[in-house]
Structure formats: C-alpha cells, structure tokens
Scaffold this motif. Structure first.
Motif, PDB file in Angstrom:
ATOM      1  N   THR A 352       0.830  -1.208   0.000  1.00  0.00           N
ATOM      2  CA  THR A 352       0.000   0.000   0.000  1.00  0.00           C
ATOM      3  C   THR A 352       0.862   1.254   0.000  1.00  0.00           C
ATOM      4  OG1 THR A 352      -1.741  -1.180   1.157  1.00  0.00           O
ATOM      5  CG2 THR A 352      -1.808   1.208   1.273  1.00  0.00           C
ATOM      6  N   GLN A 393      -7.564  -0.195   0.127  1.00  0.00           N
ATOM      7  CA  GLN A 393      -7.980  -1.352   0.895  1.00  0.00           C
ATOM      8  C   GLN A 393      -8.919  -0.953   2.037  1.00  0.00           C
ATOM      9  OE1 GLN A 393      -3.974  -2.030   2.608  1.00  0.00           O
ATOM     10  NE2 GLN A 393      -4.747  -4.030   3.096  1.00  0.00           N
ATOM     11  N   ASP A 472      -6.161  -1.867  -4.674  1.00  0.00           N
ATOM     12  CA  ASP A 472      -5.339  -2.330  -3.562  1.00  0.00           C
ATOM     13  C   ASP A 472      -6.189  -3.233  -2.682  1.00  0.00           C
ATOM     14  OD1 ASP A 472      -3.613  -2.771  -1.541  1.00  0.00           O
ATOM     15  OD2 ASP A 472      -3.356  -0.674  -0.955  1.00  0.00           O
TER      16      ASP A 472
END
Ligand SMILES: Nc1ncnc2c1ncn2[C@@H]1O[C@H](COP(=O)(O)OP(=O)(O)O)[C@@H](O)[C@H]1O
Ligand SMILES: [Mg+2]
Length: 550
Positions: A352, A393, A472
């Motif tokens: 990330t 995410q 992500d």
C-alpha cells in the motif's frame, strides 16, 4: 473589537458614575428632604446608556469570538487539506482533530469573554481607585493596600490548584479517545470479549474526571464566600472610619455610601484578573498548537506538464523512511499501457505504501518515479490524479446514497454512474435494494456486505474514466466468479486501461502480464504466473497453501 471596546468603556463609565449620582441624591435629601426631579431623568439616562452599551459590548465581543473561531477553523481545515497526505502520516490525525475541535474553542472564548473581562476589570480597577482617592485619600490608601494583599495571599494559597484546569482538559481528551475508539471498534471489542477491560479503563478516567471536577468546585465554592466576607469586612471598616468622618463633618453620608460602592467595584476585578491569567495561559498554549499547524510549510510542489495518455509508469530504486524506519527499500517497478500487473506479498510488506507514491500521496525518501519517461513531480498533480483511479484497501463510504458514493463529490453524469455500476457489478445488488441507487449505505457503509462495498469502491474508481486503475486489495471479498466478471467487464469497456491489482489470492493475479512479489519492503521477484511457479519459492508456497484449502 474596537466597537466592543468602546461600548465596554462607555458601559463601565456609567457604572462608575452611578454611585456619585446616588451620593448627590442622598446628600440633597439629607438636607432638604426632597429629591430634585432632574435626578430621575439622570437615573433613566444612565440606566438606558448602561444597558444599551453593556448589551452592545457583550454582543460585539461574542461576534468577534465567533468570527475568530470560524475563521481559525476554516483556515486550519484548508491548511490541513493543502498538505500532502504524507503530512498526516508524519503528524497524528488525532492531534490535528483536537486542535481543530478544542483549541479553537479556547481562542473563541478568550475573545468572546476573557478579553472583555480583562479590559473591564482593568478599567473598573483604575476608575474606582481614582474615585476613591477623590473622595477620601486616607481611607482609599487603607483599602488599596489591604484588599489586594488579602486577595493575593488567598490566591497564593490555592495557586497549585490552577493546574487542575489543564488536567481537566487532558482527561477530557482521554475520555474522548477511549469513547471514539470503542465506538469505532464495537465489533472487535465484542468479538474479543474485552468489554470488561474497556469499561474498567473508561471508569478509571471518568472517576478521575469527576474527582477533579469536584475539587475545582470545592475551591470555587470556598473562594466566593471568602471574597464576599472580605467585602462585608471592608464595608464594616468603611462604616466605622467613614462614620467618624461624617460625625466630624469631613465626609457626607452620600460620599461614604459612594465610597463603599467603589470598594466593591474594586474588589471583584482583582479576583477576575487573577482567574483570567489562568485562562489566558491556556489560550496561549492553544494558540501555539494552532500556529504549529498554520505555519507548517506546505512542501508539496505542483508540476507544469500536462498528461494526455499514459504510456509508461516506471519506478526506480524507490526507498521510503518514516521516522528512521525503512518502509520501502530500493523498489523497481514498471507498467505499460494496457498491461495488467499483479502484486502479491504478506501484509505489512509495503504494497500500500508503495502504491501511494504513484499518486504522489507520498514522496519517496530516495529514488525516481517516471511517468512517460518524465519525473512524476513535473506533472500537474490534477492530471496525474485524473488519469488514475484508486480503490484502497480501507474502503470508505459516506453515510449517503449509492449514487453519491460512486460520484464522490465529482461532477459525473448519472448515466456514467449507471455504466460503471454495471461494469463493477454494483447493479446486481442495487437492483434488489428498496430505493435502488438512492438507497442509503449507512454509516461507513454499514448496511452493505464487504463485497458490496468493494464493488462500489471499484465503480467509484472507474467513474473518473482512468487510464490506470489501481485496486489495492479491493477484490478480496468478491467470490472468484464475480471478480472474473468484473475484470471481463472492465476489459470490454476500457480497452486501453492499465491495471495494478494487489491481491491475496493467486487466482486473482494468474492472468497478469507480470506479477511482483513484495517482501519486507522489497520486490524480491517478478514474472508471469508460470515463471514464478517455476522459480519463486515464496510464490510456490502461497499457491500451494491456497490450493490445499481450495
Ligand atoms: N502511516 C504510517 N506511518 C508509519 N508507518 C506506516 C504507516 N502506514 C503503514 N506503515 C508501515 O509500513 C509498512 C508497510 O505497510 P503497508 O504498505 O500498509 O503494507 P501492506 O499494504 O503490504 O499490507 C508496515 O510495516 C506498516 O507498519
Ligand atoms: Mg495494504
């Protein structure tokens, strides 16, 4: 501020004038047993001016405070948004929240109340001293020395208690933190059955909060009667000495009465000033914290180049350090137009953090990021962000409709939203919702399942017509069939789109042009699925473990 100041001075001038008027009325009545009608008129005028200007000064000061509070909040908010995301990574968000929410209130109150109180205290103090001396300098000297001495001794005795104000503030912050943490993580707290510990933690801080609140009250309930007693003692002294002066003919009854009122007007400001110093100290501390945010330089510099078509994105030897911790170490990466790139790796391996560099949300400590062979920082950031669509995410949904959540504040026509909703398979579940696209998703999307939230996030990323789509861990909660369908739809509708896909499941990245493996902040290997299956031990292990569990 100037208006408020003048109104205050006028209101207090009248207040100081009133005892003199009363004194004249008393003395005239004492001699003639009548009251001149002009005194009724004077009283009315004084009352009128007094009330009008007291109201005006209170109103103007409140206006000043509110405006300053509003302005500070706006400026802080604008400044925080101006900073790059990395500012939030380096400065704790909770600290920034406290500054915006609490510190601005202290400043607001200082201007709305404390400043006026200080000014009026000083004015009343000087005015009453001058008038006392004009009436009787001997008696005035006694009062001007005795009253402050007693009050200062009293304040020195409770000096340490002033610290309690600061403790109260700290405790309030602690309570806020525990409450918000627990409300946000209700599920976790329940799952891990840690309610008892959390309640205990809260109770402890709350108990302390109550104790200190009581202690502060105790001091104040002592201070008020003591000061009142002091005023009574002062009055008795004045009656005793003043009475003698009346008998000897040195002072009139009216003068003694006026003098007594001035002593009262003199006592309260001293106490006020002492209390205000504590308040001002707190306001100065708040101002320091506010300034820290407002004066922090915005290091982010926008570029000038325009981006038309994304051809290549290259990352060379990128490293990132946060407070001496190496998060990323010499990452090399490449994606070309139309490619689908997979990224796999254990949690915490830096995936990330790496992706945030592609948006310039984070700036690398060292290394290069090239877009179409030019440094990324030379491009207009708006263009860079326009050609990229991100789905992070941590999914974030507003407490609003599905439609609004896909639009996300951008001017996107509703037909476009419908189109991307079809692509991201959002349509599938929205069809069954009561109000369709106008259905509310609940706070943080609480009315939806994880997979539904993720599909809305993908639609949101696609709605801006990106040339690079970055997902992500954005498909982790989709079943394989839906995930495949989403990618099939994307390919059909966005022919040239490049995709970076961070995934936990090998099945998600199998068909990628290249797969990069992240391990402890480094890319250890990359290649196609087949190549990695042959050469990468880590990849083989992940693949095997997922096969076994089907
Ligand atoms: N805001 C932050 N401040 C400091 N360290 C961070 C921050 N966010 C993530 N990290 C650290 O960076 C490392 C990589 O995190 P991340 O990129 O989120 O991992 P991944 O996405 O691969 O699971 C982790 O060790 C994490 O603790
Ligand atoms: Mg991650």
């Amino acid at each position: 501020m100037v208006g408020g100041f003048f109104a205050l001075i006028l209101a207090h001038s009248v207040e100081l004038l009133f005892p003199t008027l009363v004194s004249q009325v008393l003395d005239q009545y004492n001699i003639t047993q009548t009251i001149d009608s002009k005194y009724y008129l004077y009283t009315c005028i004084i009352l009128l001016i007094g009330t009008t200007f007291t109201y005006l000064s209170t109103y103007l000061n409140a206006l000043l405070g509110e405006k300053i509070g509003q302005d500070l909040k706006n400026r802080l908010f604008r400044k925080v948004l101006k900073h790059n995301y990395s500012y939030l990574v380096h400065n704790k968000p909770s600290k920034i929240l406290t500054v915006i929410n609490s510190d601005t209130i202290y400043i607001k109150n200082t201007f709305a109340q404390s400043l006026g109180l200080i000014l009026s205290s000083i004015f009343l103090l000087i005015g009453s001293v001058v008038l006392m001396f004009s009436l009787n300098s001997q008696l005035a000297t006694i009062i001007v020395i005795a009253v402050p001495t007693v009050i200062i001794i009293l304040l020195l005795l409770i000096k340490d208690k002033f610290k309690l104000f600061k403790v109260v503030q700290e405790l309030r912050d602690a309570l806020n933190k525990i409450t918000s943490e627990n409300i946000k993580a209700t599920m976790l707290v329940k799952v891990f059955v840690s309610e008892k510990t959390e309640i205990k933690k809260f109770k402890k801080v709350n108990q302390k909060n109550k104790d200190i609140g009581l202690e502060i009250n105790r001091i104040f309930s002592l201070v008020v009667p003591i000061v009142n007693s002091l005023a009574i003692i002062a009055t008795m002294i004045i009656i005793y000495f003043g009475g003698k002066q009346i008998i000897y003919g040195d002072m009139t009854i009216g003068e003694v009465t006026a003098f007594n009122t001035y002593v009262q007007l003199f006592t309260l400001p001293i106490l006020m000033l002492a209390l205000m110093t504590a308040m001002i100290g707190q306001a100065i501390a708040s101002l320091k914290r506010i300034n820290e945010i407002l004066s922090a330089p915005v290091t982010f510099k926008d570029g000038k180049l325009a981006v038309k078509k994304l051809e290549t994105f290259e990352v060379k030897d990128l490293s990132l350090k946060i407070e001496d911790t190496e998060i990323l170490k010499g990452v090399n990466f490449e994606i070309r137009r139309g490619e689908k790139i997979g990224i796999v790796g254990l949690t915490g391996s830096g995936k990330t953090m790496f992706l945030k560099h592609l948006l310039r949300a984070l700036e690398p400590t060292s290394g290069e990021i090239l877009l179409n062979k030019h440094p990324l920082r030379d491009y207009k950031i708006k263009d860079v962000r326009n050609i990229t669509g991100f789905s992070f995410q941590e999914n974030f949904l507003f407490n609003s409709s599905v439609l609004d959540n896909i639009k996300f504040g951008r001017k996107i026509p509703t037909e476009k939203v419908m189109q991307v909703a079809q692509i991201a398979e959002v349509d599938k579940f929205v069809k069954d919702m009561q109000d369709g696209y106008n259905s509310n998703v609940g706070e943080l999307g609480g009315n939806l399942s994880g997979g539904e939230k993720q599909r809305i996030m993908i639609a949101r990323a696609l709605a801006g017509d990106p040339q690079l789509l970055v997902l992500d861990d954005a498909t982790s909660r989709l079943d394989i069939a839906t995930e495949d369908k989403v990618f099939e739809n994307i390919r059909k509708n966005h022919k040239d789109i490049s995709i970076i896909l961070v995934a936990q499941k090998i099945s998600s990245v199998k068909d990628c042009d290249r797969i990069y493996i992240f391990d402890q902040g480094k890319i250890t290997e990359f290649g196609t699925h087949e190549e990695l299956l042959k050469h990468s031990v880590l990849y083989q292990e992940i693949e095997l473990s997922q096969k076994n569990y089907g």
